[in-house]
Design a protein around this motif. Structure first.
Motif, mmCIF file in Angstrom:
data_model
loop_
_atom_site.group_PDB
_atom_site.id
_atom_site.type_symbol
_atom_site.label_atom_id
_atom_site.label_comp_id
_atom_site.label_asym_id
_atom_site.label_seq_id
_atom_site.Cartn_x
_atom_site.Cartn_y
_atom_site.Cartn_z
ATOM 1 N N SER A 459 119.775 23.123 28.291
ATOM 2 C CA SER A 459 120.762 24.041 28.748
ATOM 3 C C SER A 459 121.377 24.880 27.717
ATOM 4 C CB SER A 459 121.779 23.420 29.578
ATOM 5 O OG SER A 459 122.916 24.236 29.787
ATOM 6 N N ALA A 460 121.523 26.293 27.789
ATOM 7 C CA ALA A 460 121.863 27.064 26.608
ATOM 8 C C ALA A 460 123.563 27.196 26.972
ATOM 9 C CB ALA A 460 121.392 28.167 26.433
ATOM 10 N N ASN A 461 124.059 26.664 28.042
ATOM 11 C CA ASN A 461 125.319 27.088 28.185
ATOM 12 C C ASN A 461 126.174 26.002 28.730
ATOM 13 O OD1 ASN A 461 123.799 29.690 30.047
ATOM 14 N ND2 ASN A 461 124.908 30.062 28.269
ATOM 15 N N GLY A 462 125.847 24.914 28.061
ATOM 16 C CA GLY A 462 126.657 23.640 28.537
ATOM 17 C C GLY A 462 125.878 22.783 29.673
ATOM 18 N N PRO A 463 126.657 21.648 29.912
ATOM 19 C CA PRO A 463 125.885 20.719 30.972
ATOM 20 C C PRO A 463 125.720 21.409 32.418
ATOM 21 C CG PRO A 463 127.719 19.686 30.046
ATOM 22 C CD PRO A 463 127.977 21.150 29.490
ATOM 23 N N ILE A 464 124.559 21.073 32.960
ATOM 24 C CA ILE A 464 124.228 21.853 34.172
ATOM 25 C C ILE A 464 123.901 20.752 35.262
ATOM 26 C CG2 ILE A 464 122.209 22.865 35.572
ATOM 27 C CD1 ILE A 464 121.547 24.187 32.982
ATOM 28 N N ALA A 465 124.630 20.797 36.420
ATOM 29 C CA ALA A 465 124.658 19.911 37.598
ATOM 30 C C ALA A 465 123.419 19.953 38.241
ATOM 31 C CB ALA A 465 125.428 20.316 38.845
ATOM 32 N N VAL A 466 122.415 18.673 38.329
ATOM 33 C CA VAL A 466 121.090 18.463 38.803
ATOM 34 C C VAL A 466 121.198 18.078 40.350
ATOM 35 C CG1 VAL A 466 118.789 17.529 38.502
ATOM 36 C CG2 VAL A 466 120.128 18.267 36.627
ATOM 37 N N ALA A 467 121.016 18.665 41.076
ATOM 38 C CA ALA A 467 120.846 18.163 42.548
ATOM 39 C C ALA A 467 119.556 17.104 42.709
ATOM 40 C CB ALA A 467 120.897 19.185 43.326
ATOM 41 N N ARG A 468 119.792 15.998 43.442
ATOM 42 C CA ARG A 468 118.650 15.247 43.461
ATOM 43 C C ARG A 468 118.466 14.754 44.994
ATOM 44 N NH1 ARG A 468 119.230 10.294 41.825
ATOM 45 N NH2 ARG A 468 121.470 10.350 41.299
ATOM 46 N N ASP A 469 117.306 14.830 45.523
ATOM 47 C CA ASP A 469 117.358 14.496 46.947
ATOM 48 C C ASP A 469 118.195 15.045 47.936
ATOM 49 O OD1 ASP A 469 114.658 13.402 46.255
ATOM 50 O OD2 ASP A 469 115.817 11.524 45.576
ATOM 51 N N GLY A 470 118.778 16.171 47.787
ATOM 52 C CA GLY A 470 119.801 16.995 48.536
ATOM 53 C C GLY A 470 121.128 16.577 48.470
ATOM 54 N N GLU A 471 121.437 15.856 47.267
ATOM 55 C CA GLU A 471 122.681 15.566 46.993
ATOM 56 C C GLU A 471 122.831 16.102 45.507
ATOM 57 O OE1 GLU A 471 123.412 11.514 47.401
ATOM 58 O OE2 GLU A 471 123.026 11.565 49.528
ATOM 59 N N VAL A 472 124.298 16.615 45.186
ATOM 60 C CA VAL A 472 124.357 17.071 43.895
ATOM 61 C C VAL A 472 124.941 15.947 42.949
ATOM 62 C CG1 VAL A 472 125.952 18.353 42.686
ATOM 63 C CG2 VAL A 472 125.401 19.203 44.725
ATOM 64 N N GLY A 473 123.943 15.883 41.722
ATOM 65 C CA GLY A 473 124.279 14.685 40.794
ATOM 66 C C GLY A 473 124.799 14.830 39.838
ATOM 67 N N GLU A 474 124.693 14.198 38.515
ATOM 68 C CA GLU A 474 125.596 14.441 37.231
ATOM 69 C C GLU A 474 125.033 15.689 36.582
ATOM 70 O OE1 GLU A 474 123.409 12.094 38.171
ATOM 71 O OE2 GLU A 474 124.614 10.218 38.501
ATOM 72 N N GLU A 475 125.821 16.115 35.729
ATOM 73 C CA GLU A 475 125.547 17.240 34.831
ATOM 74 C C GLU A 475 124.937 16.847 33.403
ATOM 75 O OE1 GLU A 475 129.214 19.129 34.105
ATOM 76 O OE2 GLU A 475 128.990 20.164 36.304
ATOM 77 N N TYR A 476 124.202 17.612 32.986
ATOM 78 C CA TYR A 476 123.252 17.308 31.968
ATOM 79 C C TYR A 476 123.121 18.365 30.910
ATOM 80 C CZ TYR A 476 121.700 13.338 34.897
ATOM 81 O OH TYR A 476 121.418 12.347 35.740
ATOM 82 N N ASP A 477 123.046 18.150 29.581
ATOM 83 C CA ASP A 477 122.746 19.230 28.618
ATOM 84 C C ASP A 477 121.499 19.269 28.410
ATOM 85 O OD1 ASP A 477 125.199 20.278 27.621
ATOM 86 O OD2 ASP A 477 125.511 18.131 26.905
ATOM 87 N N GLU A 478 120.562 18.047 28.482
ATOM 88 C CA GLU A 478 119.204 17.979 28.575
ATOM 89 C C GLU A 478 118.614 17.077 29.543
ATOM 90 O OE1 GLU A 478 117.887 16.200 24.608
ATOM 91 O OE2 GLU A 478 118.980 17.839 23.579
ATOM 92 N N ALA A 479 117.481 17.374 30.167
ATOM 93 C CA ALA A 479 116.936 16.599 31.174
ATOM 94 C C ALA A 479 115.064 16.425 31.222
ATOM 95 C CB ALA A 479 117.226 17.456 32.713
ATOM 96 N N THR A 480 114.907 15.238 31.164
ATOM 97 C CA THR A 480 113.564 14.905 31.194
ATOM 98 C C THR A 480 113.108 14.302 32.333
ATOM 99 O OG1 THR A 480 113.517 14.698 28.840
ATOM 100 C CG2 THR A 480 111.799 13.796 29.990
ATOM 101 N N PHE A 481 112.258 14.756 33.004
ATOM 102 C CA PHE A 481 111.425 14.259 34.286
ATOM 103 C C PHE A 481 110.221 13.759 34.156
ATOM 104 C CE2 PHE A 481 114.489 17.602 35.381
ATOM 105 C CZ PHE A 481 115.380 17.078 36.379
ATOM 106 N N THR A 482 109.911 12.515 34.472
ATOM 107 C CA THR A 482 108.687 11.870 34.150
ATOM 108 C C THR A 482 107.987 11.255 35.329
ATOM 109 O OG1 THR A 482 109.324 11.240 31.730
ATOM 110 C CG2 THR A 482 107.547 10.149 32.706
ATOM 111 N N SER A 483 106.761 11.783 35.680
ATOM 112 C CA SER A 483 106.239 11.024 36.880
ATOM 113 C C SER A 483 105.911 9.621 36.678
ATOM 114 C CB SER A 483 104.792 11.736 37.199
ATOM 115 O OG SER A 483 104.096 11.204 38.045
#
Length: 495
Positions: A459-483
């Motif tokens: 994120s270039a503007n500070g932490p971003i909230a990531v919604a998971r499976d229909g629910e708003v989750g934690e905020e992250y500056d960096e997020a890595t998704f791995t299958s």
């Protein structure tokens, strides 16, 4: 050296020869004493008057429930309208040709109301080709069948004495050309075809009475659906242990306690609760049974367990296969989707109106509504920085392509489905809406789609909230998704 007057004379000779051939073919068909033509051709040509035949077929296709057939019907009717206008208001005014002499046509085969407009081109044939080709762009099988019917309609115009064969050929060319041009302007939907592989089946004991199963259920989930599921499971699997969640209970801790004494961990709840249960099942190395007890139950439906009876049957038969999950920053599991920005609001708005307006119109309205109220975020991925308010990430590949993913045909492909709409460029909102309205969103430079085993953004503007499976989750500056390929064994009916 060929002089201009010689070339012109050659062209006139060719034209006269084609005209003679056209009349001779007409006379051969008209003079043919065929009872089959006398019986079939007049009613067929009457059915095609004013495109009644094609409108009736379009109504049948729209009511079929088949997405390709319904898209084909809509495209066919739209193409039909354009073709009729071009043929009657433009083409017939450009080429004046008298109608054939129908005296040689048997009386039973002649149409009662003989047209007086120009014979070239055949409007019936143009409409027939336009509808058949347009439907075929969305559904090739239906298009082939309709092309045969369109050919018969063209033949009926010659057999009843209304047109020369050349008029019919010209009409076919105009109708087919307009349909193909429409396909270029508004590309047909191409369903993604995924490679088929055998599922990874896990050898699991049959449990006809539910012995060894520990089910954690929230009776209040899904507006009371959880309580109904609880009753059905008690009756169908009498030896299963059932743990009811209270209002103050920590679902994750209750699930871990249940997993410590279970041979099969079972969960009845929404997709957010299923996500927590999946993480616990992986840590405990247990197969997971999912009972649909939430509002949408996307995960349960996509693994083949849309009803309690489906899950019960799989437990009794010992039917277990392995599916993928997505891991977020090595700590959180995603069973369906993750998103940032206004994507959840877009989906909620579209689903609210799609039953009344239809999915395409509801999608355009939802996009307009979302873009007006969006709060864009700026992210960097793959050495690109862009602004977005509509970001979708799915566990396994979703269908269809475009920004309305709705279903999965498999959940063990080892891929993450990422779709992003870029909103930071000049006139981005107007360009997105125009591309969506004309069916060209997938070709827009503002639309980004990829299927990859891993995806990261910062994120270039500070932490971003990531919604998971229909629910708003934690905020992250960096997020890595791995299958996590085929990491979770789940109970599901085998084909």
């Amino acid at each position: 050296m060929t002089l201009p007057w010689q070339r012109n004379r050659g062209i006139r000779q060719i034209t006269q020869g084609l005209g003679t051939l056209d009349r001779e073919v007409f006379e051969a068909i008209a003079d043919s004493p065929t009872p089959l033509l006398d019986t079939i051709m007049p009613p067929l040509t009457r059915a095609a008057d004013h495109s009644k035949l094609w409108f009736a077929i379009a109504a049948i296709l729209m009511s079929s429930g088949n997405p390709g057939a319904r898209r084909g019907a809509a495209r066919g009717v739209a193409t039909l309208g354009v073709t009729s206008m071009v043929t009657n208001q433009v083409a017939k005014r450009l080429w004046k040709r008298p109608r054939p002499n129908r005296t040689s046509v048997p009386l039973p085969r002649q149409i009662k109301r003989f047209p007086t407009s120009s014979s070239l081109p055949s409007g019936h044939s143009a409409s027939a080709a336009a509808f058949a080709v347009a439907v075929g762009l969305e559904s090739p099988g239906l298009g082939l069948a309709l092309a045969l019917l369109a050919g018969l309609v063209g033949l009926s115009r010659v057999a009843t004495g209304a047109h020369y064969p050349g008029d019919v050929v010209a009409g076919f060319g105009i109708g087919a050309g307009i349909a193909v041009l429409g396909g270029r302007l508004v590309p047909p939907v191409v369903e993604t075809r995924l490679p088929r592989t055998e599922p990874l089946v896990v050898d699991t004991p049959e449990r006809p009475d539910g012995a060894g199963v520990v089910l954690v259920v929230n009776p209040a989930s899904g507006s009371g659906t959880g309580a109904r599921v609880l009753g059905e499971v008690r009756e169908a699997l009498p030896r299963a242990e059932i743990v009811e969640l209270g209002e103050d209970d920590d679902p994750e801790q209750i699930l871990r306690d249940a997993a410590a004494r279970a041979e099969v961990l079972a969960i009845a709840g929404g997709d957010g609760t299923v996500s927590t249960a999946a993480a616990v099942a992986i840590d405990a190395k247990l197969p997971l049974a999912v009972f649909p007890a939430g509002t949408f139950n996307h995960f349960a439906k996509d693994i083949g367990c849309p009803t309690v009876a489906d899950t019960v049957g799989a437990i009794r038969d010992g039917s277990v296969v392995c599916v993928d999950l997505v891991c977020l920053n090595e700590s959180r599991m995603v069973v369906n989707t993750a998103s940032i920005g206004a994507y959840p609001f877009f989906v909620q708005t579209r689903e609210k109106f799609e039953h009344r307006l239809g999915k395409p119109v509801a999608g355009i309205y939802a996009m307009l509504h979302t873009l007006r109220k969006d709060e864009p975020v700026t992210i960097t991925y793959d050495n690109k920085t862009l602004q977005t308010s509509l970001f979708f990430l799915g566990n396994s590949v979703y269908l269809p392509a475009g920004f309305a993913p709705s279903r999965r045909t498999r959940m063990d492909d080892g891929l993450i489905d990422v779709r992003i709409l870029e909103t930071g460029r000049p006139l981005a909102r107007l360009r997105i809406l125009a591309a969506l309205a004309f069916g060209r969103l997938e070709r827009s430079p503002l639309y980004h789609e990829m299927q990859v085993p891993e995806f990261s953004f910062t994120s270039a503007n500070g932490p971003i909230a990531v919604a998971r499976d229909g629910e708003v989750g934690e905020e992250y500056d960096e997020a890595t998704f791995t299958s996590m390929y085929r990491v979770l064994p789940v109970f599901r009916p085998l084909p």
